[in-house]
Design a protein around this motif. Structure first.
Motif, PDB file in Angstrom:
ATOM      1  N   ALA A  26       4.774  45.532  42.640  1.00 30.85           N
ATOM      2  CA  ALA A  26       3.503  46.253  42.736  1.00 30.85           C
ATOM      3  C   ALA A  26       2.588  45.955  41.559  1.00 30.85           C
ATOM      4  O   ALA A  26       1.362  45.983  41.694  1.00 30.85           O
ATOM      5  N   GLU A  27       3.165  45.663  40.413  1.00 27.96           N
ATOM      6  CA  GLU A  27       2.373  45.449  39.206  1.00 27.96           C
ATOM      7  C   GLU A  27       2.168  43.975  38.893  1.00 27.96           C
ATOM      8  O   GLU A  27       1.786  43.617  37.777  1.00 27.96           O
ATOM      9  N   ALA A 174      16.439  37.107  37.387  1.00 25.37           N
ATOM     10  CA  ALA A 174      15.595  35.923  37.199  1.00 25.37           C
ATOM     11  C   ALA A 174      14.550  35.794  38.295  1.00 25.37           C
ATOM     12  O   ALA A 174      13.475  35.244  38.064  1.00 25.37           O
ATOM     13  N   SER A 175      14.847  36.303  39.493  1.00 26.79           N
ATOM     14  CA  SER A 175      13.895  36.222  40.605  1.00 26.79           C
ATOM     15  C   SER A 175      13.032  37.470  40.722  1.00 26.79           C
ATOM     16  O   SER A 175      12.308  37.621  41.715  1.00 26.79           O
ATOM     17  N   ALA A 176      13.090  38.369  39.754  1.00 25.29           N
ATOM     18  CA  ALA A 176      12.267  39.572  39.804  1.00 25.29           C
ATOM     19  C   ALA A 176      10.783  39.189  39.814  1.00 25.29           C
ATOM     20  O   ALA A 176      10.373  38.275  39.092  1.00 25.29           O
ATOM     21  N   PRO A 177       9.955  39.864  40.622  1.00 21.89           N
ATOM     22  CA  PRO A 177       8.542  39.474  40.745  1.00 21.89           C
ATOM     23  C   PRO A 177       7.788  39.455  39.424  1.00 21.89           C
ATOM     24  O   PRO A 177       7.002  38.547  39.161  1.00 21.89           O
ATOM     25  N   GLY A 178       7.998  40.463  38.580  1.00 21.85           N
ATOM     26  CA  GLY A 178       7.267  40.504  37.323  1.00 21.85           C
ATOM     27  C   GLY A 178       7.599  39.360  36.388  1.00 21.85           C
ATOM     28  O   GLY A 178       6.741  38.894  35.627  1.00 21.85           O
ATOM     29  N   ILE A 214      -2.253  42.596  48.060  1.00 21.68           N
ATOM     30  CA  ILE A 214      -0.954  42.538  48.753  1.00 21.68           C
ATOM     31  C   ILE A 214      -0.113  43.761  48.406  1.00 21.68           C
ATOM     32  O   ILE A 214       0.582  44.316  49.264  1.00 21.68           O
ATOM     33  N   ALA A 215      -0.170  44.206  47.152  1.00 19.46           N
ATOM     34  CA  ALA A 215       0.577  45.403  46.755  1.00 19.46           C
ATOM     35  C   ALA A 215       0.095  46.633  47.530  1.00 19.46           C
ATOM     36  O   ALA A 215       0.896  47.513  47.885  1.00 19.46           O
TER      37      ALA A 215
END
Length: 375
Positions: A26-27, A174-178, A214-215
């Motif tokens: 979201a961020e 490692a694949s986290a969106p932020g 998109i969020a």
């Protein structure tokens, strides 16, 4: 199995989100803006390179560095080769990894270091090795880490990674969106200054705006029936995702999606680019994974017996080269084997914007699948 009731429960999703994955997704737009500001404060916009580097080398641990290298290489094209330096070692732990420069690397090459950790001794040694070889070194990592000291001590350029308070609560995926946007954004700004790709400040702001939209459309408060990411997560429950991509930007987005599915939700996926994907996966779709190969058993115990695993094609498209498209052939192949297909295509915009949209929607989908899956 997927708990579909959890998908439409924002409170339940928040309780299940121990790693801050939804917050990171979201961020993402805010993370891009913060990372761009850090790049400006580090002096990237004031750089006046003598010319393009002969080659760009990227080092870092795990999926974050792999995806960063993939994205930068796709965006840069053939201007300068973008190569990821794969680590060696006996374990994925920070202290066990080592990186080595190629024998040909020298003063006309650029070394980029991208890591959400910054405590890896191997990366500090790599920065020192690059300094001795005359390579220019730029690193993005958390501030106050050993890597920051090594890069500054080697006369390199260090950019503090844009982090959030909750990043320290749980180990970062490692694949986290932020993580992706925090590492990628400063390097986009840097390569824009070198002329390898086009990512001026206004383009990065458009990326942040697209991520914000998109969020809003894919956030946890939006019901599944009107939420593309939740819908995709529900469609992939108990399925083997076959990710097909078409268009320049869709390739790295599809590869990131497959990596995120594996790391965040434990869902295996295969990925390939059209039109080659049609030949590469035709036998797979004709085999036991096709829905028609093992029809639903009416007498199956819906509680005790899990459904048979079947393939589902996920088609990610973005402006096929020369307006030629293999999408109709892809649909025909999937449907001829009774294999369902999901499609995502971004709204019109610049290359960075459309890439950001594909990544954002699939990131949300991978997170929802991870949070709502239960064994």
């Amino acid at each position: 199995m997927l708990d579909e009731t959890l998908l439409d429960s924002p409170e339940g999703l928040a309780q299940a989100d121990h790693r801050g994955l939804l917050r990171g997704a979201a961020e993402a737009g805010a993370r891009v803006r913060t990372a761009a500001r850090h790049a400006v404060e580090a002096g990237i916009q004031e750089l006046k390179p003598d010319g393009r580097p002969r080659a760009v080398l990227i080092a870092g641990p795990g999926a974050a560095a792999t995806q960063t290298a993939d994205l930068l290489g796709t965006l840069a094209g053939a201007g300068s080769p973008v190569t990821r330096l794969a680590p060696t070692g006996v374990a994925p732990a920070a202290g066990a990894l080592r990186w080595e420069l190629p024998g040909w690397a020298g003063s006309v090459d650029l070394l980029l270091i991208a890591t959400p950790d910054g405590t890896e001794p191997g990366l500090s040694l790599l920065a020192e090795q690059a300094y001795r070889r005359g390579c220019t070194v730029v690193a993005v990592a958390p501030a106050g880490t050993p890597l920051a000291d090594s890069v500054n001590g080697s006369h390199g350029l260090f950019v503090p990674m844009a982090t959030a308070p909750y990043d320290q609560e749980e180990p970062l995926a490692a694949s986290a969106p932020g993580v992706l946007w925090a590492l990628l954004t400063p390097l986009l700004a840097l390569l824009d200054r070198t002329g390898l790709l086009a990512a001026p400040p206004d383009a990065l702001e458009k990326v942040a705006d697209r991520l914000d939209r998109i969020a809003e459309r894919c956030g946890p408060a939006i019901a599944t029936y009107s939420n593309a990411a939740k819908t995709l997560a529900a469609e992939l429950a108990d399925a083997l995702p076959i990710v097909w991509t078409e268009g320049t930007s869709a390739g790295p987005a599809g590869r990131r999606f497959a990596a995120a599915l594996a790391e965040l939700s434990g869902t295996p996926a295969v990925v390939a680019e059209l039109p080659e994907a049609l030949a590469a996966h035709s036998a797979l779709l004709a085999g036991p994974l096709a829905a028609g190969a093992d029809p639903e058993d009416f007498f199956r115990d819906r509680v005790e017996e899990p459904p048979a695993l079947h393939a589902r094609v996920v088609l990610l498209r973005d402006r096929p080269i020369g307006s030629l498209t293999a999408a109709p052939a892809a649909r025909d192949l999937a449907l001829s084997h009774d294999t369902p297909i999901s499609e995502l295509e971004p709204e019109a915009g610049g290359e960075l914007e459309t890439l950001a949209e594909l990544i954002a929607i699939t990131d949300f989908a991978a997170v929802y699948l991870a949070l709502a899956s239960r064994t």
